[in-house]
Write an enzyme that holds these catalytic residues in place. Structure first.
Site, short mmCIF file in Angstrom:
data_model
loop_
_atom_site.label_atom_id
_atom_site.label_comp_id
_atom_site.label_asym_id
_atom_site.label_seq_id
_atom_site.Cartn_x
_atom_site.Cartn_y
_atom_site.Cartn_z
CG HIS A 155 -1.99 -0.99 1.21
ND1 HIS A 155 -3.11 -0.88 1.99
CD2 HIS A 155 -2.15 -2.14 0.49
CE1 HIS A 155 -3.91 -1.90 1.77
NE2 HIS A 155 -3.34 -2.69 0.87
CB CYS A 159 -2.32 1.70 6.10
SG CYS A 159 -1.82 0.86 4.56
CD GLU A 214 -2.20 4.24 3.20
OE1 GLU A 214 -3.39 4.45 3.53
OE2 GLU A 214 -1.88 3.43 2.30
CB CYS A 222 -6.76 -0.44 4.92
SG CYS A 222 -5.04 -1.02 4.97
#
Length: 157
Positions: free
Chosen positions: A56, A89, A58, A86
């Site tokens: 991801h 993260c 992040e 999410c």
């Protein structure tokens, strides 16, 4: 406290990274980490390219920032991300001790900052973040909706 104009400037940097992700057929999410006035971490989704479930935006930005600071403690930083983090993260953000998270649009399916959960502000955890939401929300939502619309088969007239 940062001004809205300041937040918009950095969110545009995250949006540019989201556009790069879309160019690579990745879900268009971008993130930057700011320390002082410098960008020390950048990320865009790389799950498909790397076949990595942790790929991801992040996570990519956190890894770069930690390397830059030679510390997993990202104190005195701000994370800008186009989509609400999410749960994975949000957990990484808490563990990195990022004090402020600014996100563009909410994620109705996995949002863990405000929508489904409030992990970043949960008083039961050892670290909490200041959360700012809605910076360039329409632009952040549009890049996502355009991306997913492009994946759907075209209807015949």
């Amino acid at each position: 406290m940062q001004t809205k104009a300041h937040h918009v400037t950095h969110m545009r940097k995250a949006l540019a990274l989201a556009e790069e992700a879309a160019d690579h057929k990745e879900v268009p999410v971008g993130a930057v980490i700011i320390h002082g006035s410098n960008v020390i971490g950048r990320g865009s989704n790389r799950r498909e390219r790397d076949q990595d479930p942790t790929g991801h935006a992040e996570i990519q930005a956190i890894r770069q920032a930690a390397e830059h600071l030679s510390s997993f403690r990202l104190e005195d930083t701000r994370l800008y991300v186009t989509l609400e983090p999410c749960p994975m993260c949000a957990g990484a953000i808490v563990n990195a001790r990022i004090p402020e998270v600014i996100f563009g649009c909410r994620d109705p399916k996995a949002g863990a900052a405000r929508t489904l959960y409030a992990l970043l502000e949960d008083p039961r955890l050892n670290h909490r973040c200041n959360v700012v939401e809605g910076i360039l929300a329409q632009e952040c939502a549009k890049i996502l909706s355009d991306f997913f619309a492009s994946l759907r088969p075209k209807r015949r007239s």
